[in-house]
Design a protein around this motif. Structure first.
Motif, PDB file in Angstrom:
ATOM      1  N   PHE A   1      64.798  20.183  58.182  1.00  0.00           N
ATOM      2  CA  PHE A   1      65.588  21.303  57.684  1.00  0.00           C
ATOM      3  C   PHE A   1      66.888  21.478  58.473  1.00  0.00           C
ATOM      4  O   PHE A   1      66.911  21.389  59.698  1.00  0.00           O
ATOM      5  N   ASP A   2      67.954  21.724  57.711  1.00  0.00           N
ATOM      6  CA  ASP A   2      69.272  21.947  58.311  1.00  0.00           C
ATOM      7  C   ASP A   2      69.417  23.371  58.829  1.00  0.00           C
ATOM      8  O   ASP A   2      70.209  23.625  59.733  1.00  0.00           O
ATOM      9  N   CYS A   3      68.660  24.298  58.237  1.00  0.00           N
ATOM     10  CA  CYS A   3      68.747  25.701  58.634  1.00  0.00           C
ATOM     11  C   CYS A   3      67.480  26.409  58.188  1.00  0.00           C
ATOM     12  O   CYS A   3      66.843  26.010  57.209  1.00  0.00           O
ATOM     13  N   VAL A   4      67.131  27.466  58.911  1.00  0.00           N
ATOM     14  CA  VAL A   4      65.983  28.303  58.568  1.00  0.00           C
ATOM     15  C   VAL A   4      66.483  29.683  58.172  1.00  0.00           C
ATOM     16  O   VAL A   4      67.254  30.313  58.914  1.00  0.00           O
ATOM     17  N   PHE A   5      66.077  30.146  56.995  1.00  0.00           N
ATOM     18  CA  PHE A   5      66.361  31.523  56.592  1.00  0.00           C
ATOM     19  C   PHE A   5      65.157  32.368  56.986  1.00  0.00           C
ATOM     20  O   PHE A   5      64.068  32.200  56.453  1.00  0.00           O
ATOM     21  N   ASN A   6      65.360  33.277  57.925  1.00  0.00           N
ATOM     22  CA  ASN A   6      64.260  34.068  58.479  1.00  0.00           C
ATOM     23  C   ASN A   6      64.034  35.326  57.642  1.00  0.00           C
ATOM     24  O   ASN A   6      64.833  36.247  57.657  1.00  0.00           O
ATOM     25  N   ALA A   7      62.912  35.346  56.915  1.00  0.00           N
ATOM     26  CA  ALA A   7      62.528  36.533  56.143  1.00  0.00           C
ATOM     27  C   ALA A   7      61.183  37.071  56.618  1.00  0.00           C
ATOM     28  O   ALA A   7      60.484  37.753  55.869  1.00  0.00           O
ATOM     29  N   VAL A   8      60.814  36.777  57.879  1.00  0.00           N
ATOM     30  CA  VAL A   8      59.557  37.265  58.434  1.00  0.00           C
ATOM     31  C   VAL A   8      59.804  38.614  59.099  1.00  0.00           C
ATOM     32  O   VAL A   8      60.515  38.704  60.102  1.00  0.00           O
ATOM     33  N   HIS A   9      59.214  39.672  58.545  1.00  0.00           N
ATOM     34  CA  HIS A   9      59.296  41.005  59.151  1.00  0.00           C
ATOM     35  C   HIS A   9      58.169  41.152  60.173  1.00  0.00           C
ATOM     36  O   HIS A   9      57.050  40.688  59.946  1.00  0.00           O
TER      37      HIS A   9
ATOM     38  N   MET B   1      76.788  16.904  50.583  1.00  0.00           N
ATOM     39  CA  MET B   1      75.342  16.754  50.463  1.00  0.00           C
ATOM     40  C   MET B   1      74.669  18.119  50.598  1.00  0.00           C
ATOM     41  O   MET B   1      75.029  18.917  51.464  1.00  0.00           O
ATOM     42  N   LYS B   2      73.681  18.381  49.735  1.00  0.00           N
ATOM     43  CA  LYS B   2      72.983  19.666  49.785  1.00  0.00           C
ATOM     44  C   LYS B   2      72.147  19.766  51.061  1.00  0.00           C
ATOM     45  O   LYS B   2      71.585  18.779  51.531  1.00  0.00           O
ATOM     46  N   LYS B   3      72.077  20.995  51.588  1.00  0.00           N
ATOM     47  CA  LYS B   3      71.335  21.247  52.817  1.00  0.00           C
ATOM     48  C   LYS B   3      69.898  21.655  52.490  1.00  0.00           C
ATOM     49  O   LYS B   3      69.656  22.406  51.536  1.00  0.00           O
ATOM     50  N   ASN B   4      68.966  21.177  53.299  1.00  0.00           N
ATOM     51  CA  ASN B   4      67.574  21.599  53.180  1.00  0.00           C
ATOM     52  C   ASN B   4      67.388  22.909  53.940  1.00  0.00           C
ATOM     53  O   ASN B   4      67.660  22.977  55.151  1.00  0.00           O
ATOM     54  N   ILE B   5      66.947  23.945  53.235  1.00  0.00           N
ATOM     55  CA  ILE B   5      66.795  25.274  53.827  1.00  0.00           C
ATOM     56  C   ILE B   5      65.327  25.687  53.774  1.00  0.00           C
ATOM     57  O   ILE B   5      64.723  25.734  52.699  1.00  0.00           O
ATOM     58  N   ALA B   6      64.758  25.978  54.932  1.00  0.00           N
ATOM     59  CA  ALA B   6      63.399  26.524  54.999  1.00  0.00           C
ATOM     60  C   ALA B   6      63.482  28.041  54.976  1.00  0.00           C
ATOM     61  O   ALA B   6      64.145  28.638  55.825  1.00  0.00           O
ATOM     62  N   ILE B   7      62.854  28.666  53.999  1.00  0.00           N
ATOM     63  CA  ILE B   7      62.788  30.132  53.941  1.00  0.00           C
ATOM     64  C   ILE B   7      61.432  30.526  54.492  1.00  0.00           C
ATOM     65  O   ILE B   7      60.402  30.349  53.836  1.00  0.00           O
ATOM     66  N   ILE B   8      61.413  31.022  55.728  1.00  0.00           N
ATOM     67  CA  ILE B   8      60.135  31.386  56.339  1.00  0.00           C
ATOM     68  C   ILE B   8      59.780  32.816  55.952  1.00  0.00           C
ATOM     69  O   ILE B   8      60.619  33.713  55.945  1.00  0.00           O
ATOM     70  N   MET B   9      58.502  33.020  55.652  1.00  0.00           N
ATOM     71  CA  MET B   9      58.033  34.331  55.192  1.00  0.00           C
ATOM     72  C   MET B   9      56.568  34.488  55.562  1.00  0.00           C
ATOM     73  O   MET B   9      55.882  33.514  55.869  1.00  0.00           O
ATOM     74  N   GLY B  10      56.108  35.747  55.558  1.00  0.00           N
ATOM     75  CA  GLY B  10      54.710  36.015  55.900  1.00  0.00           C
ATOM     76  C   GLY B  10      54.627  36.683  57.257  1.00  0.00           C
ATOM     77  O   GLY B  10      55.012  37.839  57.416  1.00  0.00           O
ATOM     78  N   GLY B  11      54.121  35.950  58.257  1.00  0.00           N
ATOM     79  CA  GLY B  11      54.020  36.507  59.596  1.00  0.00           C
ATOM     80  C   GLY B  11      52.632  37.006  59.934  1.00  0.00           C
ATOM     81  O   GLY B  11      51.676  36.845  59.159  1.00  0.00           O
ATOM     82  N   TYR B  12      52.522  37.653  61.099  1.00  0.00           N
ATOM     83  CA  TYR B  12      51.223  38.020  61.649  1.00  0.00           C
ATOM     84  C   TYR B  12      50.957  39.525  61.609  1.00  0.00           C
ATOM     85  O   TYR B  12      49.935  39.979  62.124  1.00  0.00           O
ATOM     86  N   SER B  13      51.850  40.307  61.032  1.00  0.00           N
ATOM     87  CA  SER B  13      51.728  41.766  61.121  1.00  0.00           C
ATOM     88  C   SER B  13      51.347  42.379  59.779  1.00  0.00           C
ATOM     89  O   SER B  13      51.168  41.680  58.767  1.00  0.00           O
TER      90      SER B  13
END
Length: 324
Positions: free
Chosen positions: A75-83, A1-13
């Motif tokens: 979500f099964d996993c979070v891909f962290n792309a927040v700098h 079964m395919k995994k649901n992946i949240a790609i987080i991006m943006g941030g406060y800086s």
């Protein structure tokens, strides 16, 4: 079964737009046969999933889920792309640890430690890792220009202690320039680190966990067209990023060994990119980034490509390592 992946991006800086670019590249290259990727935008005012029609669906922060067409997406996993904050300083890492959701960057303590340049250097000091002489100032402290120059010399670098992408950094040649540089750094953080200028070859060393093994990627030499590797040099083409670096075999072995040692002694996971300057053939540590840029033009993806690792494999491996 395919995994649901949240790609987080943006941030406060100030790194918001750079993070969006990184996240979109991850979204582009994730293997759709294995994963269902969802872009999640993180802003101070709101967290949301934007669909292709421009609609925004809010994130339920109680369990990090999104309601889409009557269905609750978890979500099964979070891909962290927040700098920058809150993705690189440990805040989101702690949040996901509390929710027991795997995420691709290092854990909360390691993220907070590496994001704080002062604390990182203090922790590494017992290991005799070379670094520039430094002077610390907090907002509200009296500025003693003579004491600063006496300790670090001129020229020197004035930096925000907790910031990335060269925001809030200045190279200072004259004592009279210190106050303006300090004011500039305070726009990014209320803590400052002032460091001795190191004259030498700058290199960037990517270290990742790939296929369950700590791996040092091909080393990149940084040659800035500007006075130093500032924002323009990093993102507006004002530099040469040469991979593999034009350094001797001995230099390559020493800095690769050191970068891997730092990764392991700090207990890092996921991606890291450490910056060094060679002075008299000795590598001096500048900083460690644990959420490095992930665009096609960014250093770490180029290093992965030189190692024969595609972006699809690089990003997929990060997810598998997080869920392992």
């Amino acid at each position: 079964m395919k995994k649901n992946i949240a790609i987080i991006m943006g941030g406060y800086s100030s790194e918001y737009e750079i993070s969006i670019k990184s996240g979109n590249v991850v979204y582009k290259y994730l293997d759709r046969k294995k994963y269902n990727p969802y872009r999640i935008i993180v802003q101070k005012e709101k967290w949301f999933y934007p669909n292709n029609e421009g609609q925004e669906f809010p994130v339920d922060k109680s369990d990090f889920s999104v309601a889409l067409n009557g269905e609750k997406i978890q979500f099964d996993c979070v891909f962290n792309a927040v700098h920058g904050t809150p993705g690189e300083d440990g805040l989101l890492q702690a949040y996901f640890e509390l929710l027991n959701i795997p995420q691709t960057s290092c854990s909360q303590y390691q993220a907070a430690l590496t994001f704080n340049k002062r604390d990182l250097l203090s922790v590494l000091k017992p290991y005799n890792i070379l670094c520039a002489t430094s002077y610390y100032i907090n907002k509200g402290d009296a500025i003693d220009e003579d004491a600063i120059v006496e300790k670090v010399g001129l020229p020197c670098f004035v930096k925000a202690n907790r910031a990335g992408s060269s925001y809030g950094i200045s190279k200072v040649y004259k004592k009279e320039e210190l106050n303006a540089a300090i004011d500039n750094a305070f726009t990014e953080d209320d803590e400052i680190i002032i460091e001795t200028f190191l004259d030498g070859t700058e290199v960037s060393v990517g270290v990742i966990t790939y296929n369950n093994e700590v791996t040092v990627l091909p080393i990149t030499e940084i040659v800035s067209e500007n006075d130093f590797f500032d924002f323009e040099a990093k993102y507006l083409g004002k530099s040469q990023e040469i991979t593999p670096a034009r350094i001797s075999k001995e230099q390559h072995e020493s800095v690769a060994k050191l970068a891997k040692f730092i990764y392991e002694v700090l207990g890092l996971t996921g991606y890291s990119r450490s910056e060094f300057i060679f002075v008299d053939s000795e590598p001096y540590l500048l900083e460690v980034n644990t959420t490095p840029g992930l665009t096609e033009e960014s250093i770490l993806p180029k290093q992965a490509k030189a190692a024969g690792i595609s972006l699809e494999a690089l990003f997929g491996s990060a997810i598998e390592e997080a869920m392992r």
